[in-house]
Scaffold this motif. Structure first.
Motif, PDB file in Angstrom:
ATOM      1  N   ASP A 300       0.802  -1.227   0.000  1.00  0.00           N
ATOM      2  CA  ASP A 300       0.000   0.000   0.000  1.00  0.00           C
ATOM      3  C   ASP A 300       0.837   1.280   0.000  1.00  0.00           C
ATOM      4  OD1 ASP A 300       0.979   0.112   2.566  1.00  0.00           O
ATOM      5  OD2 ASP A 300      -0.968  -0.198   3.544  1.00  0.00           O
ATOM      6  N   ASP A 301       2.163   1.145  -0.160  1.00  0.00           N
ATOM      7  CA  ASP A 301       3.057   2.299  -0.276  1.00  0.00           C
ATOM      8  C   ASP A 301       3.152   3.130   0.995  1.00  0.00           C
ATOM      9  OD1 ASP A 301       3.820   1.966  -3.067  1.00  0.00           O
ATOM     10  OD2 ASP A 301       1.775   2.553  -3.536  1.00  0.00           O
ATOM     11  N   LEU A 302       2.513   2.688   2.069  1.00  0.00           N
ATOM     12  CA  LEU A 302       2.607   3.419   3.336  1.00  0.00           C
ATOM     13  C   LEU A 302       3.800   2.880   4.130  1.00  0.00           C
ATOM     14  CD1 LEU A 302      -1.157   3.551   4.333  1.00  0.00           C
ATOM     15  CD2 LEU A 302       0.231   5.346   3.263  1.00  0.00           C
ATOM     16  N   PRO A 303       4.663   3.750   4.633  1.00  0.00           N
ATOM     17  CA  PRO A 303       5.867   3.287   5.329  1.00  0.00           C
ATOM     18  C   PRO A 303       5.521   2.438   6.550  1.00  0.00           C
ATOM     19  CG  PRO A 303       5.976   5.641   4.857  1.00  0.00           C
ATOM     20  CD  PRO A 303       4.579   5.212   4.562  1.00  0.00           C
ATOM     21  N   LEU A 304       6.262   1.355   6.730  1.00  0.00           N
ATOM     22  CA  LEU A 304       6.125   0.526   7.921  1.00  0.00           C
ATOM     23  C   LEU A 304       7.138   0.985   8.959  1.00  0.00           C
ATOM     24  CD1 LEU A 304       5.797  -3.010   6.297  1.00  0.00           C
ATOM     25  CD2 LEU A 304       3.976  -1.634   7.291  1.00  0.00           C
ATOM     26  N   LYS A 305       6.709   1.032  10.204  1.00  0.00           N
ATOM     27  CA  LYS A 305       7.614   1.467  11.260  1.00  0.00           C
ATOM     28  C   LYS A 305       8.611   0.359  11.599  1.00  0.00           C
ATOM     29  CE  LYS A 305       5.303   5.156  13.769  1.00  0.00           C
ATOM     30  NZ  LYS A 305       4.923   5.639  15.112  1.00  0.00           N
ATOM     31  N   SER A 306       9.816   0.785  11.904  1.00  0.00           N
ATOM     32  CA  SER A 306      10.832  -0.147  12.385  1.00  0.00           C
ATOM     33  C   SER A 306      10.731  -0.245  13.906  1.00  0.00           C
ATOM     34  CB  SER A 306      12.223   0.357  12.005  1.00  0.00           C
ATOM     35  OG  SER A 306      12.514   1.552  12.711  1.00  0.00           O
ATOM     36  N   CYS A 307      11.291  -1.310  14.454  1.00  0.00           N
ATOM     37  CA  CYS A 307      11.348  -1.425  15.924  1.00  0.00           C
ATOM     38  C   CYS A 307      12.136  -0.270  16.528  1.00  0.00           C
ATOM     39  CB  CYS A 307      11.995  -2.756  16.315  1.00  0.00           C
ATOM     40  SG  CYS A 307      10.993  -4.218  15.925  1.00  0.00           S
ATOM     41  N   LYS A 308      13.140   0.199  15.803  1.00  0.00           N
ATOM     42  CA  LYS A 308      13.985   1.286  16.290  1.00  0.00           C
ATOM     43  C   LYS A 308      13.175   2.543  16.590  1.00  0.00           C
ATOM     44  CE  LYS A 308      18.190   3.021  16.960  1.00  0.00           C
ATOM     45  NZ  LYS A 308      19.062   2.555  18.054  1.00  0.00           N
ATOM     46  N   ALA A 309      11.988   2.675  15.989  1.00  0.00           N
ATOM     47  CA  ALA A 309      11.144   3.848  16.222  1.00  0.00           C
ATOM     48  C   ALA A 309      10.742   3.965  17.683  1.00  0.00           C
ATOM     49  CB  ALA A 309       9.903   3.791  15.338  1.00  0.00           C
ATOM     50  N   TRP A 310      10.707   2.840  18.419  1.00  0.00           N
ATOM     51  CA  TRP A 310      10.300   2.854  19.831  1.00  0.00           C
ATOM     52  C   TRP A 310      11.509   2.817  20.775  1.00  0.00           C
ATOM     53  CZ3 TRP A 310       7.324   0.450  16.107  1.00  0.00           C
ATOM     54  CH2 TRP A 310       5.985   0.863  16.035  1.00  0.00           C
ATOM     55  N   ASP A 311      12.705   2.851  20.243  1.00  0.00           N
ATOM     56  CA  ASP A 311      13.911   2.746  21.058  1.00  0.00           C
ATOM     57  C   ASP A 311      14.254   4.090  21.685  1.00  0.00           C
ATOM     58  OD1 ASP A 311      16.275   1.852  22.191  1.00  0.00           O
ATOM     59  OD2 ASP A 311      17.426   2.081  20.335  1.00  0.00           O
ATOM     60  N   ARG A 312      14.327   4.117  22.995  1.00  0.00           N
ATOM     61  CA  ARG A 312      14.675   5.359  23.695  1.00  0.00           C
ATOM     62  C   ARG A 312      15.999   5.241  24.454  1.00  0.00           C
ATOM     63  NH1 ARG A 312      11.540   6.208  20.554  1.00  0.00           N
ATOM     64  NH2 ARG A 312       9.450   7.110  20.699  1.00  0.00           N
ATOM     65  N   SER A 313      16.584   4.052  24.474  1.00  0.00           N
ATOM     66  CA  SER A 313      17.794   3.860  25.276  1.00  0.00           C
ATOM     67  C   SER A 313      18.990   3.395  24.450  1.00  0.00           C
ATOM     68  CB  SER A 313      17.520   2.824  26.376  1.00  0.00           C
ATOM     69  OG  SER A 313      17.274   1.546  25.800  1.00  0.00           O
ATOM     70  N   GLY A 314      18.818   3.218  23.141  1.00  0.00           N
ATOM     71  CA  GLY A 314      19.909   2.709  22.316  1.00  0.00           C
ATOM     72  C   GLY A 314      20.031   1.207  22.371  1.00  0.00           C
ATOM     73  N   ASN A 315      18.985   0.503  22.844  1.00  0.00           N
ATOM     74  CA  ASN A 315      19.054  -0.951  22.991  1.00  0.00           C
ATOM     75  C   ASN A 315      18.740  -1.696  21.690  1.00  0.00           C
ATOM     76  OD1 ASN A 315      19.478  -3.138  24.996  1.00  0.00           O
ATOM     77  ND2 ASN A 315      17.390  -3.708  24.416  1.00  0.00           N
ATOM     78  N   VAL A 316      18.275  -0.977  20.665  1.00  0.00           N
ATOM     79  CA  VAL A 316      17.953  -1.596  19.377  1.00  0.00           C
ATOM     80  C   VAL A 316      19.063  -1.286  18.379  1.00  0.00           C
ATOM     81  CG1 VAL A 316      16.335  -1.709  17.437  1.00  0.00           C
ATOM     82  CG2 VAL A 316      15.476  -1.415  19.780  1.00  0.00           C
ATOM     83  N   ILE A 317      19.586  -2.326  17.745  1.00  0.00           N
ATOM     84  CA  ILE A 317      20.551  -2.162  16.654  1.00  0.00           C
ATOM     85  C   ILE A 317      19.795  -2.384  15.353  1.00  0.00           C
ATOM     86  CG2 ILE A 317      22.673  -3.001  15.598  1.00  0.00           C
ATOM     87  CD1 ILE A 317      23.557  -3.974  18.350  1.00  0.00           C
ATOM     88  N   HIS A 318      19.715  -1.340  14.551  1.00  0.00           N
ATOM     89  CA  HIS A 318      18.936  -1.391  13.305  1.00  0.00           C
ATOM     90  C   HIS A 318      19.867  -1.688  12.139  1.00  0.00           C
ATOM     91  CE1 HIS A 318      15.732  -0.269  10.469  1.00  0.00           C
ATOM     92  NE2 HIS A 318      16.701   0.277   9.756  1.00  0.00           N
ATOM     93  N   CYS A 319      19.496  -2.703  11.321  1.00  0.00           N
ATOM     94  CA  CYS A 319      20.302  -3.094  10.164  1.00  0.00           C
ATOM     95  C   CYS A 319      19.449  -3.011   8.901  1.00  0.00           C
ATOM     96  CB  CYS A 319      20.823  -4.525  10.323  1.00  0.00           C
ATOM     97  SG  CYS A 319      21.777  -4.806  11.835  1.00  0.00           S
TER      98      CYS A 319
END
Length: 481
Positions: A300-319
């Protein structure tokens, strides 16, 4: 801006049709009504209707307007969900899985027989990507920067490319700076670096089950142990099962997920589940490594959110990577290392040094323009059509009892064969006839998915592909007698 508006209007009615709010035969609001309802121009309203018509969701009737068509549905059941008690039955992590042996055997057999139809490759056909535009961008980069081939590359990658990636990341809910992005040799190197940064040999890595066999290879290569977490073909990794695993396994150092169009299931984690997953990992101080390589391929061409969007402490490594969306031949990826950024930079320097700059400069020019957005729209439409045609062929030819996932993006279908049919046997027989598929036994160390096949829809659907799927169905059925 107009392009974005028409996509939003089309997405609104696409969801209404697929959810049943707008039933087959119902009339869409008139074009003028759409203009008033959504505060858009006549051209935007017409473009939205025509895009839905192209997808087979609407039909235009002379002097009457647009009407909802009966969706083309595959006459197969959905892939089985994990059993309710599966969370408590996750196997103990294994120090050695043998995945290298299984993949090596797969590769050796593929090399032994000439391939006529390849249904195993998880990327689009070369003609699906902007070859000419990328070639011209590379030539312009060489003219403007003739020194690029003889000059050192900045340690984290070309600054212009990283700036483009930072801007593009905003669509997925992230807000990194260019300095937080490290360019890598594809997503595989990014995940390798992430796991080396957060774990030591003998530690446990929680993964989806089933999961991409390349991830299992990386984990085994690093001397780590794999713990498979039940994964739903509709909702992704079970957060409940992961929470139980945290309570029963002391050495879990990281969780690796593909939240958007997971390989091989094609599932998307709902946003609420992504947020829960991020919070759970943060609460247990376990690194969450996110592979978002397919996230830009939503129908549907609408962007999907990454898990990193909810990261507030730097605990998510986005690849991330462009291997599926733009340039399979360039092997350009990147990562955002969070609180492990400094260690990851050191490991990257020790392991492979910076990537070459020419590809990054060329890609930055293309990704920084609207041409990239237009390319993605075309690619998504093409992949969607190919998935639907492939699914329809499977529904028409495979034996009764076959189950199939129907993802809303990406390029993969996960097929569950009836009668616990062996994927290894199907693979071996099909390969001898020039048909290559990815057998389910490669996507788990636990042996739960040997009755499944992963089928790629990256190539344009053709008579050759339909013939191969028909023969594959016969091979599946032959083993059920």
């Amino acid at each position: 801006m107009e392009d974005l508006l028409y996509l939003r209007v089309a997405g609104h009615y696409r969801r209404a049709i697929r959810s049943g709010v707008l039933a087959p035969g119902e009339r869409l609001p008139s074009v003028r009504a759409l203009m008033r309802l959504h505060q858009v121009s006549l051209s935007t309203a017409l473009q939205a209707c025509r895009s839905l018509e192209d997808e087979g969701l609407l039909e235009a009737r002379p002097r009457s307007g647009y009407f909802v068509l009966k969706p083309r549905r595959v006459a197969l059941q959905a892939v089985s969900e994990p059993e309710p008690g599966a969370a408590a039955m996750a196997p103990d992590p294994a120090p050695y899985s043998g995945i290298h042996d299984r993949v090596s055997d797969f590769v050796a057999k593929c090399e032994r027989y000439p391939v006529v139809t390849n249904l195993a490759l998880a990327f689009g056909a070369p003609e699906a990507y902007p070859q000419e535009a990328l070639k011209n961008a590379a030539l312009r980069a060489l003219r403007r920067h003739p020194e690029v081939l003889v000059s050192p590359v900045p340690p984290q990658g070309d600054p212009g490319f990283r700036a483009v990636l930072a801007r593009r990341a905003m669509a997925a809910g992230m807000s990194p700076t260019a300095d937080e992005i490290l360019v890598t040799h594809g997503c595989t190197e990014a995940i390798n670096l992430a796991l080396r940064a957060v774990a030591q040999p003998g530690d446990v890595i929680a993964v989806e089950s089933p999961t991409y066999f390349g991830l299992l290879q990386v984990i085994e290569s690093l001397g780590l142990r794999t713990l498979e977490i039940p994964t739903s073909p509709s909702r992704g990794m079970s957060v409940e099962a992961l929470e139980l695993a945290f309570q029963t396994h002391a050495r879990i150092k990281a969780v690796v997920v593909v939240p958007n169009f997971q390989n091989p299931l094609g599932c998307v984690m709902p946003d609420a589940e992504k947020a829960r997953l991020v919070a759970l990992c943060e609460g247990h101080q376990v690194a969450l490594v996110e592979d978002d390589i397919y996230g830009a391929l939503s129908d549907d061409d609408l962007p999907l959110k990454s898990c990193k969007a909810w990261d507030r402490s730097g605990n998510v490594i986005h690849c991330g990577s462009l291997h599926k969306t733009l340039a399979p031949g360039m092997r350009v990826g990147w990562m955002i290392g969070g609180r492990w950024q400094a260690r990851i930079r050191m490991l990257k320097h020790a392991q492979s040094r910076p990537n070459d700059a020419l590809a990054q400069i060329a890609i930055a020019e293309f990704m920084g323009s609207s041409a990239y957005d237009r390319h993605l729209v075309r690619l998504r439409r093409q992949l969607k059509a190919q998935r639907e045609r492939t699914a329809e062929a499977i529904a028409a030819h495979f034996p009764a009892g076959t189950r199939l996932n129907m993802p809303t993006g990406g390029m993969l279908l996960w097929v569950e064969m009836p009668g616990r049919r062996s994927s290894s046997e199907v693979f071996n027989t099909a390969l001898q006839e020039g048909i290559r598929v990815a057998p389910g036994m490669m996507f788990s160390n636990a042996g739960r998915f040997d009755h499944c096949l992963r089928i790629s829809c990256g190539a344009p659907f053709s008579e050759r592909i339909e013939t191969a799927l028909t023969r594959l169905a016969q091979i599946v059925a032959a083993g059920l007698d």
